[in-house]
Write an enzyme that holds these catalytic residues in place. Structure first.
Site, PDB file in Angstrom:
ATOM      1  N   ASP A 149       0.817  -1.193   0.067  1.00 12.53           N
ATOM      2  CA  ASP A 149       0.145  -0.118  -0.013  1.00 12.53           C
ATOM      3  C   ASP A 149       0.960   1.149   0.028  1.00 12.53           C
ATOM      4  O   ASP A 149       1.848   1.235   0.705  1.00 12.53           O
ATOM      5  CB  ASP A 149      -0.990  -0.089   1.162  1.00 12.53           C
ATOM      6  CG  ASP A 149      -2.114   0.892   1.099  1.00 12.53           C
ATOM      7  OD1 ASP A 149      -3.024   0.315   0.929  1.00 12.53           O
ATOM      8  OD2 ASP A 149      -1.747   2.193   0.927  1.00 12.53           O
ATOM      9  N   ILE A 150       0.444   2.241  -0.687  1.00 10.16           N
ATOM     10  CA  ILE A 150       1.189   3.659  -1.133  1.00 10.16           C
ATOM     11  C   ILE A 150       1.450   4.299   0.291  1.00 10.16           C
ATOM     12  O   ILE A 150       2.388   4.809   0.525  1.00 10.16           O
ATOM     13  CB  ILE A 150       0.916   4.338  -2.142  1.00 10.16           C
ATOM     14  CG1 ILE A 150       1.812   5.157  -2.529  1.00 10.16           C
ATOM     15  CG2 ILE A 150      -0.527   5.127  -1.787  1.00 10.16           C
ATOM     16  CD1 ILE A 150       1.492   5.775  -3.910  1.00 10.16           C
TER      17      ILE A 150
ATOM     18  N   HIS B 169     -10.416  -5.263  -3.754  1.00 10.39           N
ATOM     19  CA  HIS B 169      -8.911  -5.462  -3.064  1.00 10.39           C
ATOM     20  C   HIS B 169      -9.158  -6.234  -1.418  1.00 10.39           C
ATOM     21  O   HIS B 169     -10.119  -5.608  -0.750  1.00 10.39           O
ATOM     22  CB  HIS B 169      -8.096  -4.594  -3.159  1.00 10.39           C
ATOM     23  CG  HIS B 169      -8.658  -3.145  -2.606  1.00 10.39           C
ATOM     24  ND1 HIS B 169      -9.565  -2.312  -3.349  1.00 10.39           N
ATOM     25  CD2 HIS B 169      -8.656  -2.571  -1.426  1.00 10.39           C
ATOM     26  CE1 HIS B 169     -10.121  -1.163  -2.612  1.00 10.39           C
ATOM     27  NE2 HIS B 169      -9.136  -1.366  -1.286  1.00 10.39           N
TER      28      HIS B 169
ATOM     29  N   HIS C  80      -6.909  -5.815   1.845  1.00 11.43           N
ATOM     30  CA  HIS C  80      -5.657  -5.565   2.726  1.00 11.43           C
ATOM     31  C   HIS C  80      -5.340  -6.643   3.548  1.00 11.43           C
ATOM     32  O   HIS C  80      -6.149  -7.332   4.346  1.00 11.43           O
ATOM     33  CB  HIS C  80      -6.104  -4.124   3.796  1.00 11.43           C
ATOM     34  CG  HIS C  80      -6.641  -2.904   3.023  1.00 11.43           C
ATOM     35  ND1 HIS C  80      -6.055  -1.956   2.664  1.00 11.43           N
ATOM     36  CD2 HIS C  80      -7.868  -2.859   2.350  1.00 11.43           C
ATOM     37  CE1 HIS C  80      -6.790  -1.005   2.291  1.00 11.43           C
ATOM     38  NE2 HIS C  80      -7.901  -1.576   1.881  1.00 11.43           N
TER      39      HIS C  80
HETATM   40  P1  5GP Z   1      -9.757   1.237   0.324  1.00 16.27           P
HETATM   41  O1  5GP Z   1     -10.240   2.361   1.295  1.00 16.27           O
HETATM   42  O2  5GP Z   1     -10.493   1.417  -1.389  1.00 16.27           O
HETATM   43  O3  5GP Z   1      -9.989  -0.100   0.845  1.00 16.27           O
HETATM   44  O4  5GP Z   1      -8.211   1.336  -0.060  1.00 16.27           O
HETATM   45  C1  5GP Z   1      -7.670   1.823  -1.013  1.00 16.27           C
HETATM   46  C2  5GP Z   1      -6.087   1.724  -0.504  1.00 16.27           C
HETATM   47  O5  5GP Z   1      -5.363   2.037  -1.915  1.00 16.27           O
HETATM   48  C3  5GP Z   1      -5.702   2.679   0.242  1.00 16.27           C
HETATM   49  O6  5GP Z   1      -5.149   2.248   1.526  1.00 16.27           O
HETATM   50  C4  5GP Z   1      -4.610   3.631  -0.479  1.00 16.27           C
HETATM   51  O7  5GP Z   1      -3.624   4.019   0.438  1.00 16.27           O
HETATM   52  C5  5GP Z   1      -4.021   2.596  -1.378  1.00 16.27           C
HETATM   53  N1  5GP Z   1      -3.587   3.510  -2.657  1.00 16.27           N
HETATM   54  C6  5GP Z   1      -4.190   4.301  -3.316  1.00 16.27           C
HETATM   55  N2  5GP Z   1      -3.767   4.345  -4.338  1.00 16.27           N
HETATM   56  C7  5GP Z   1      -2.511   3.861  -4.511  1.00 16.27           C
HETATM   57  C8  5GP Z   1      -1.500   3.504  -5.362  1.00 16.27           C
HETATM   58  O8  5GP Z   1      -1.278   4.172  -6.456  1.00 16.27           O
HETATM   59  N3  5GP Z   1      -0.589   2.780  -5.195  1.00 16.27           N
HETATM   60  C9  5GP Z   1      -0.505   1.767  -4.134  1.00 16.27           C
HETATM   61  N4  5GP Z   1       0.093   0.852  -3.898  1.00 16.27           N
HETATM   62  N5  5GP Z   1      -1.739   1.993  -3.110  1.00 16.27           N
HETATM   63  C10 5GP Z   1      -2.663   2.911  -3.392  1.00 16.27           C
END
Ligand code: 5GP
Length: 135
Positions: free
Chosen positions: A41-42, A112, A114
């Site tokens: 994760d970024i 996705h 985590h």
């Molecule tokens: P969500 O809230 O959709 O479950 O989590 C999305 C996740 O994607 C977040 O933890 C965010 O930090 C991560 N993320 C967003 N953009 C990028 C990216 O460009 N690269 C990576 N590696 N992670 C990302």
């Protein structure tokens, strides 16, 4: 992006994870097979914070569990387990989390999971009483 009640209902090929899958945006790759891609994760929220995404076009767990084929589902969840083992997340325990829609604050509309590990991750989820006192 088509939305219904705070839930995205149609897949958008311009989402960030679709771009990562196509190699248009780089990622720090951990694992890849026919069914899944895993990368860090970024913006990590634990010492180990990995995202595992299916190769197919699914908006969220809801979409994936309804429409993905059995081999896709099996392949994907096997990959989640492989990644947890390969990265050492299994040793002291880990948490899986998959957000779907508005109430879960899903940011990226490509399914996705985590994987969080590497520290004590605290209790299950934020409790309502914490919201009342502004934490
Ligand atoms: P969500 O809230 O959709 O479950 O989590 C999305 C996740 O994607 C977040 O933890 C965010 O930090 C991560 N993320 C967003 N953009 C990028 C990216 O460009 N690269 C990576 N590696 N992670 C990302």
């Amino acid at each position: 992006m088509a939305e219904k009640g705070g839930v995205i209902v149609s897949y958008n090929d311009q989402n960030i994870f679709a771009k990562i899958l196509r190699g248009e945006i780089p990622c720090d790759k951990v694992y890849e097979d026919n069914w899944a891609l895993a990368f860090y994760d970024i913006s990590p929220q634990a010492p180990i914070h990995i995202l595992v995404i299916p190769k197919g076009r699914y908006v969220s767990m809801e979409d994936f569990s309804e429409k993905a084929s059995d081999p896709e589902i099996v392949g994907y969840f096997r990959a989640v387990g492989i990644v947890a083992r390969q990265t050492g997340a299994v040793s002291d325990g880990y948490r899986l989390l998959a957000n779907h829609g508005k109430n879960a604050h899903q940011e990226v509309p490509h399914f996705h999971t985590h994987i969080f590990a590497g520290r004590d991750l605290g209790g299950m989820i934020r409790r309502p009483e914490m919201d009342k006192i502004g934490n």
